[in-house]
Design a protein around this motif. Structure first.
Motif, PDB file in Angstrom:
ATOM      1  N   GLY A 259       0.981   1.950   9.462  1.00 59.66           N
ATOM      2  CA  GLY A 259       1.682   3.219   9.285  1.00 59.66           C
ATOM      3  C   GLY A 259       0.743   4.361   8.942  1.00 59.66           C
ATOM      4  O   GLY A 259       0.942   5.497   9.388  1.00 59.66           O
TER       5      GLY A 259
ATOM      6  N   ARG B   1      11.563  -3.566   6.471  1.00 66.73           N
ATOM      7  CA  ARG B   1      10.564  -3.096   5.516  1.00 66.73           C
ATOM      8  C   ARG B   1      10.644  -3.908   4.231  1.00 66.73           C
ATOM      9  O   ARG B   1       9.639  -4.167   3.581  1.00 66.73           O
TER      10      ARG B   1
ATOM     11  N   GLY C 250       7.243  -1.925   7.516  1.00 67.35           N
ATOM     12  CA  GLY C 250       7.818  -0.602   7.766  1.00 67.35           C
ATOM     13  C   GLY C 250       7.681  -0.162   9.202  1.00 67.35           C
ATOM     14  O   GLY C 250       8.632   0.349   9.802  1.00 67.35           O
TER      15      GLY C 250
ATOM     16  N   HIS D 130       0.817  -1.212   0.000  1.00 63.92           N
ATOM     17  CA  HIS D 130       0.000   0.000   0.000  1.00 63.92           C
ATOM     18  C   HIS D 130       0.847   1.256   0.000  1.00 63.92           C
ATOM     19  O   HIS D 130       0.444   2.285  -0.494  1.00 63.92           O
ATOM     20  N   HIS D 131       2.004   1.135   0.577  1.00 61.85           N
ATOM     21  CA  HIS D 131       2.849   2.309   0.695  1.00 61.85           C
ATOM     22  C   HIS D 131       3.787   2.442  -0.490  1.00 61.85           C
ATOM     23  O   HIS D 131       3.987   3.523  -1.021  1.00 61.85           O
ATOM     24  N   SER D 132       4.371   1.328  -0.885  1.00 56.86           N
ATOM     25  CA  SER D 132       5.297   1.409  -2.007  1.00 56.86           C
ATOM     26  C   SER D 132       5.388   0.061  -2.712  1.00 56.86           C
ATOM     27  O   SER D 132       4.998  -0.974  -2.173  1.00 56.86           O
TER      28      SER D 132
ATOM     29  N   ARG E  82       8.125  -2.459  -4.275  1.00 57.03           N
ATOM     30  CA  ARG E  82       9.546  -2.749  -4.290  1.00 57.03           C
ATOM     31  C   ARG E  82       9.825  -3.629  -5.499  1.00 57.03           C
ATOM     32  O   ARG E  82       9.109  -4.610  -5.725  1.00 57.03           O
TER      33      ARG E  82
ATOM     34  N   ALA F   5       1.761  -0.489   6.001  1.00 56.75           N
ATOM     35  CA  ALA F   5       1.150   0.837   6.001  1.00 56.75           C
ATOM     36  C   ALA F   5      -0.340   0.746   6.297  1.00 56.75           C
ATOM     37  O   ALA F   5      -0.864   1.459   7.150  1.00 56.75           O
ATOM     38  N   SER F   6      -1.035  -0.132   5.597  1.00 58.65           N
ATOM     39  CA  SER F   6      -2.488  -0.156   5.713  1.00 58.65           C
ATOM     40  C   SER F   6      -2.971  -1.069   6.813  1.00 58.65           C
ATOM     41  O   SER F   6      -4.080  -0.927   7.288  1.00 58.65           O
TER      42      SER F   6
ATOM     43  N   HIS G 198       8.540   9.025  11.338  1.00 53.70           N
ATOM     44  CA  HIS G 198       9.805   8.296  11.252  1.00 53.70           C
ATOM     45  C   HIS G 198      10.871   8.937  12.120  1.00 53.70           C
ATOM     46  O   HIS G 198      11.719   8.253  12.695  1.00 53.70           O
TER      47      HIS G 198
HETATM   48  N1  LIG Z   1      10.981   4.254  11.062  1.00 50.30           N
HETATM   49  C1  LIG Z   1       9.649   4.188  10.926  1.00 50.30           C
HETATM   50  N2  LIG Z   1       8.857   4.505  11.956  1.00 50.30           N
HETATM   51  C2  LIG Z   1       7.530   4.431  11.837  1.00 50.30           C
HETATM   52  N3  LIG Z   1       6.897   4.079  10.723  1.00 50.30           N
HETATM   53  C3  LIG Z   1       7.625   3.757   9.650  1.00 50.30           C
HETATM   54  C4  LIG Z   1       9.041   3.776   9.703  1.00 50.30           C
HETATM   55  N4  LIG Z   1       9.509   3.411   8.489  1.00 50.30           N
HETATM   56  C5  LIG Z   1       8.425   3.160   7.730  1.00 50.30           C
HETATM   57  N5  LIG Z   1       7.291   3.374   8.413  1.00 50.30           N
HETATM   58  C6  LIG Z   1       5.924   3.231   7.929  1.00 50.30           C
HETATM   59  O1  LIG Z   1       5.761   1.937   7.405  1.00 50.30           O
HETATM   60  C7  LIG Z   1       4.832   1.973   6.352  1.00 50.30           C
HETATM   61  C8  LIG Z   1       5.389   1.280   5.163  1.00 50.30           C
HETATM   62  O2  LIG Z   1       5.591  -0.076   5.505  1.00 50.30           O
HETATM   63  P1  LIG Z   1       5.629  -1.176   4.384  1.00 50.30           P
HETATM   64  O3  LIG Z   1       6.531  -0.766   3.292  1.00 50.30           O
HETATM   65  O4  LIG Z   1       5.849  -2.452   5.067  1.00 50.30           O
HETATM   66  O5  LIG Z   1       4.123  -1.113   3.887  1.00 50.30           O
HETATM   67  P2  LIG Z   1       3.561  -1.800   2.577  1.00 50.30           P
HETATM   68  O6  LIG Z   1       4.035  -3.182   2.492  1.00 50.30           O
HETATM   69  O7  LIG Z   1       3.837  -0.937   1.421  1.00 50.30           O
HETATM   70  O8  LIG Z   1       2.009  -1.736   2.904  1.00 50.30           O
HETATM   71  P3  LIG Z   1       1.006  -2.924   3.184  1.00 50.30           P
HETATM   72  O9  LIG Z   1       1.784  -4.012   3.813  1.00 50.30           O
HETATM   73  O10 LIG Z   1       0.007  -2.307   4.109  1.00 50.30           O
HETATM   74  O11 LIG Z   1       0.429  -3.259   1.892  1.00 50.30           O
HETATM   75  C9  LIG Z   1       4.556   3.411   6.053  1.00 50.30           C
HETATM   76  O12 LIG Z   1       3.311   3.756   6.556  1.00 50.30           O
HETATM   77  C10 LIG Z   1       5.649   4.143   6.791  1.00 50.30           C
HETATM   78  O13 LIG Z   1       5.199   5.382   7.262  1.00 50.30           O
END
Ligand SMILES: Nc1ncnc2c1ncn2[C@@H]1O[C@H](COP(=O)(O)OP(=O)(O)OP(=O)(O)O)[C@@H](O)[C@H]1O
Ligand SMILES: [Mg+2]
Lengths: 466, 428
Positions: free
Chosen positions: B208, B389, B352, B23-25, B27, B183-184, B273
């Motif tokens: 997040g 992450r 994350g 949801h956030h990015s 990769r 994130a979500s 962060h």
């Molecule tokens: N150091 C940190 N402290 C707090 N939050 C963080 C930190 N680094 C990243 N995040 C949060 O983690 C989230 C991103 O995490 P991640 O990349 O695992 O999510 P995602 O896999 O893209 O989303 P999802 O798993 O929900 O589909 C973001 O909301 C970001 O703000």
């Protein structure tokens, strides 16, 4: 000092003098100073600017050309690989573990001949029994399972390599009813067992042959269910329950420690009593002492069990206290010298091992026994034939007992004499006639006190042997 | 792979790509590498192609993909920060993700186009593609993805793995309980021998994004204004807690609400962060005050120390029934009793939010209180936040470069013969 002068580029006065350094490097040093002196900072030029042009001393300037003229490095050329670099190519390969002949590419040495994909050897599959429609109808029909469901189970077993937890997780709950892992396993192993009875089986994981006889794995679903139920209950205990159990366990340990302690003391008592029986030792003096020691109240626990236990122990003690009265007539010596350990059953061992005194026999006693043996003109370490071993051990055991009895007797004598003196001191002019039956000294006459002490050692030494 | 003395090493690289959409990015990168080549925000800017600086028009590249040929109403898609974070009138920010899976396939296609053209820079038909997916991904979404890869991108092979499984692999485990704080959502998924137990997995919508929203509320309550960074022309150096002095930029008219919100969310995330810290145990004002504060300067120039607020902020991640510890306990207790010992013995933390300082320690602590004492509890989290992450991606990178995995791919031949129906069988 000279270093500072060097740093500041001031020619130090000692340069002209003869020193070890000047003999070895004399010409170099001179040269250096000459060149260093030749470039002088022009008047009015900032030091920093000058430093850009000229370094403090010329030796710091990096050479513009390689100046390495010596042969040192050239002779032994660094050879890292002895062979020429070999070529790698991005080559197509066929994976025999795949059924579709798909071609992928990977890097491989151009020189390597094409051979079978090495990772294909890791392609392992479990063998799952199979059955035909008629076989199913003949042998495998079940009230509980339809054929479709059974087929689904066998398919899942193949796909997930008999990982029943995963099979249970992915079970098609839309088409079939929810089943427990035990149900699935029972059905699967049931099928395996039935099929391996009626036909030769290509799958081997449920049947083992022991001494040519087929053994079929039987899955006991009921037992498994019970086991899981217990496991779950074990896991689901609350913290309180766990704490309680822990508490009970430590209590139990305490109780057992106390029990052992008491048993040890009772045994000591027993020894004493039996010795006293033979030596007519005044028992009443020591027994209350001992009971007092064992009587230390169980201050920590308020537990019922402990109390009950205590009571039991009391009873035991009482019986031991009454003992001397009973044993007065029948003198049975329960403690009998040295207990030699039984011959060990396994392994090869030396017979002389059997003549070793067990570790429980103290240094003092060992010494005393050896002394006695010497008096009797017996070798301390005789040739260990079967008979000698036996007799030698018996002899020593008897000796040990004799020594102990002697000690006890001496102690009794001592006490008796002490009491007599006490009596005489309290009732001046009177003498306490000691009946001859109590004077058990071998020669019948009462030895002077000092002699007794000589033989026995001190009373404290006696205590330590008990 | 095989060494000079006939030894067989574990790896065999076949030029596979690993995609980890979140949801956030997103990769993306080559298998066998230790970090993804790119970490692209999981949103696409969609806007009219009218307002484009000349410099960019000279280089028509994958960054800006054009759709439609009519000059009047053509739309452009802006992907990745360099394109997306520029104020453009009329550019709407849209996400293609929904509920843990790809939802808007047109946008996702644009994203994949961008990946192949700008990140991989190599034709898609050369590279087998391994995708990660959330445990809850529905069958239609999985099949659609396979269809897209085989039919549009002509991928030679394709594979789908649950991200929890990959995160476990990245930590060297094939059996683990994977806690993914993304994130979500935050989720706890039991993994047994490399298979995720779908029916035992649990999740909560706390992640997040929730944290960023919480940060926004907190700052609003503290009367601290979060100015959008793109709107600041210049700012003056001021003393702590002093009123900010800055000049605003003249922005193009017609900036969309979605884009502004997106940019602001990124700033709140940045704030989280930098500032957010998870306290060792449940928030306690007295201990929180003792910890030295963290200084943060806002885009307008206002700056101050944040003390106990840092700890208060993260408490929203540990609410009774939504927090990671609760998820773990309920996921484990949904598993067969025989599996529980192994699961408690290897709890893998990733995502994350798991990188937030103190998060893993707090979860470990709370789990120690909850785990049955007859089990040995052991938690695993890569030391670097970035590795947490990227855990799913790294696991994919490892898996796709293992020699014995190469037989698992669904090849294009297989797809042609069996269609997308075989996906359920081949990628459990
Ligand atoms: N150091 C940190 N402290 C707090 N939050 C963080 C930190 N680094 C990243 N995040 C949060 O983690 C989230 C991103 O995490 P991640 O990349 O695992 O999510 P995602 O896999 O893209 O989303 P999802 O798993 O929900 O589909 C973001 O909301 C970001 O703000
Ligand atoms: Mg994620």
């Amino acid at each position: 000092m000279a270093d500072i002068l060097d740093i500041l580029d001031i020619e130090h006065p000692g340069a002209g003098e003869i020193s070890r350094d000047s003999i070895i490097h004399g010409d170099k040093i001179k040269k250096k100073y000459i060149t260093a002196k030749s470039v002088k900072r022009p008047e009015g030029m900032h030091r920093e600017v000058f430093a850009l042009l000229y370094n403090d001393s010329n030796k710091d300037l990096p050479p513009l050309l390689p100046t390495d003229s010596g042969k040192a490095y050239k002779q032994t050329k660094a050879k890292l690989g002895m062979r020429k670099a070999r070529k790698w190519t991005w080559a197509p390969f066929n994976n025999p573990a795949r059924k579709d002949n798909a071609v992928f590419h990977h890097w491989k040495r151009a020189s390597d001949e094409a051979k079978e994909y090495p990772f294909a050897q890791f392609n392992k599959q479990v063998s799952i029994p199979s059955y035909t429609e008629s076989e199913y109808n003949q042998y495998l029909k079940s009230e509980d399972w339809s054929q479709a469901e059974t087929d689904h189970l066998m398919d899942m077993c193949q796909r997930f390599d008999l990982r029943f937890i995963v099979i249970h997780d992915r079970w098609d709950r839309a088409a079939f009813r929810d089943r427990s892992i035990e149900d699935l396993k029972e059905r699967y192993y049931g099928i395996c067992a039935t099929l391996s009875k009626v036909k030769t089986n290509p799958w081997s994981n449920t049947v083992t042959t022991v001494n040519g006889e087929k053994r079929i794995y039987h899955y006991d679903a009921e037992h498994e269910k019970k086991r899981k139920e217990q496991l779950k209950r074990l896991f689901d205990r609350t913290q309180d329950q766990i704490d309680e159990e822990q508490m009970l366990l430590t209590e139990l340990k305490k109780i057992e420690a106390r029990k052992r302690e008491r048993e040890r003391k009772t045994q000591d008592l027993q020894k004493l009593i039996s010795r006293a029986d033979s030596g007519n030792m005044p028992v009443t003096n020591t027994v209350p002492n001992n009971t007092e020691a064992t009587h230390t109240p169980s201050n920590v626990s308020t537990n019922n069990i402990v109390r009950r236990h205590d009571r039991k122990l009391h009873k035991k003690k009482l019986s031991t206290q009454q003992r001397p009265v009973r044993t007065m007539e029948t003198v049975t010596v329960e403690w009998s010298g040295i207990k030699f350990p039984e011959a060990r059953s396994t392994g090869v061992w030396l017979r002389s091992q059997r003549m070793k005194l067990p570790p429980g026999v103290g240094q003092r006693k060992t010494k005393a026994i050896e002394q006695e043996l010497r008096l009797m003109n017996i070798d301390i370490a005789p040739t260990p034939t079967e008979a000698i071993c036996k007799h030698f051990n018996e002899l020593r055991s008897d000796l040990a007992l004799a020594l102990d009895l002697k000690n006890a007797l001496a102690a009794c004598e001592f006490d008796l004499q002490a009491l007599r003196h006490q009596y005489e001191a309290l009732n001046p002019g009177k003498t306490l006639p000691i009946p001859a039956s109590l004077c058990n000294t071998t020669d019948g006459e009462t030895k002077p006190m000092g002699e007794i002490i000589d033989v026995v050692g001190s009373p404290s030494a006696l205590n330590s042997t008990i | 792979m095989s060494g000079p003395n006939g030894m067989l090493y574990g790896g065999d690289e076949i030029g596979a790509l690993v995609f980890d959409p979140g949801h956030h990015s997103l990769r993306v990168g080559y298998a066998q590498e230790d970090t993804p080549k790119a970490d692209i925000p999981a949103v696409v800017g969609v806007g009219p192609a009218t307002h484009i600086p000349d410099a960019e028009e000279k280089v028509p590249d994958g960054n800006i993909t054009q759709s439609g040929t009519k000059a009047g109403n053509e739309l452009r898609h802006y992907i990745d920060v360099t394109e997306l974070h520029v104020p453009r009138p009329g550019m709407e920010v849209q996400t293609y993700m929904k509920d843990g899976q790809v939802d808007n396939w047109d946008l996702f296609e644009k994203m994949l186009d961008y990946c192949y053209a700008k990140v991989i820079r190599s034709p898609s038909e050369h590279h087998p593609a391994l995708f990660t997916e959330a445990v809850w991904t529905t069958r239609p979404a999985r099949e659609k993805l396979a269809e897209l890869l085989f039919e549009k991108y002509q991928a030679p092979a394709f594979f789908l793995v649950k991200n929890a499984v990959l995160a476990a692999f990245a930590n060297g485990k094939s059996t683990a309980l994977v806690v993914d704080a993304g994130a979500s959502q935050t989720s706890a998924v039991p993994v047994i021998d490399g298979y995720a137990l779908v029916s035992a997995a649990v999740r909560s919508p706390v992640g997040g994004d929730h944290l960023a929203a919480q940060a926004k509320t907190m700052l609003t309550n503290m009367h601290i204004q979060m100015l959008p960074i793109y709107s600041i022309q210049s700012k003056e150096v001021i003393r702590e807690r002093e009123r900010a002095r800055y000049t605003l930029k003249t922005l193009p008219a017609g900036l969309t609400h979605s884009w502004q919100q997106y940019m602001l969310k990124r700033q709140y995330e940045d704030f989280c962060h930098c500032v957010a810290q998870v306290s060792e145990s449940a928030y306690d004002e007295r201990t929180a005050v003792l910890v030295p504060g963290v200084h943060y300067e806002f885009p307008g120039g206002y700056h101050q120390d944040f003390g106990p607020e840092r700890f208060k902020l993260t408490e929203c991640l540990f609410e009774q029934t939504l927090g990671a510890p609760h998820l773990v306990t309920s996921a484990v207790s949904a598993c067969d009793a025989d599996a529980r010992v192994a699961l408690w013995g290897s709890i893998v933390m990733c995502g994350g939010v798991a990188g937030a300082s103190g998060w893993a320690e707090r979860v470990g602590r709370e789990l120690a209180n909850r785990a049955p004492s007859s089990h040995r509890l052991k938690t695993h989290a890569p030391p670097a936040p970035l590795e947490r992450r990227f855990a799913a991606w790294i696991g994919g990178s490892i898996l796709a470069s293992i020699g014995s995995f190469q037989q698992m791919w669904i090849s294009s031949q297989e797809y042609d013969e069996g269609g997308k129906g075989q996906l359920e069988r081949k990628c459990p």
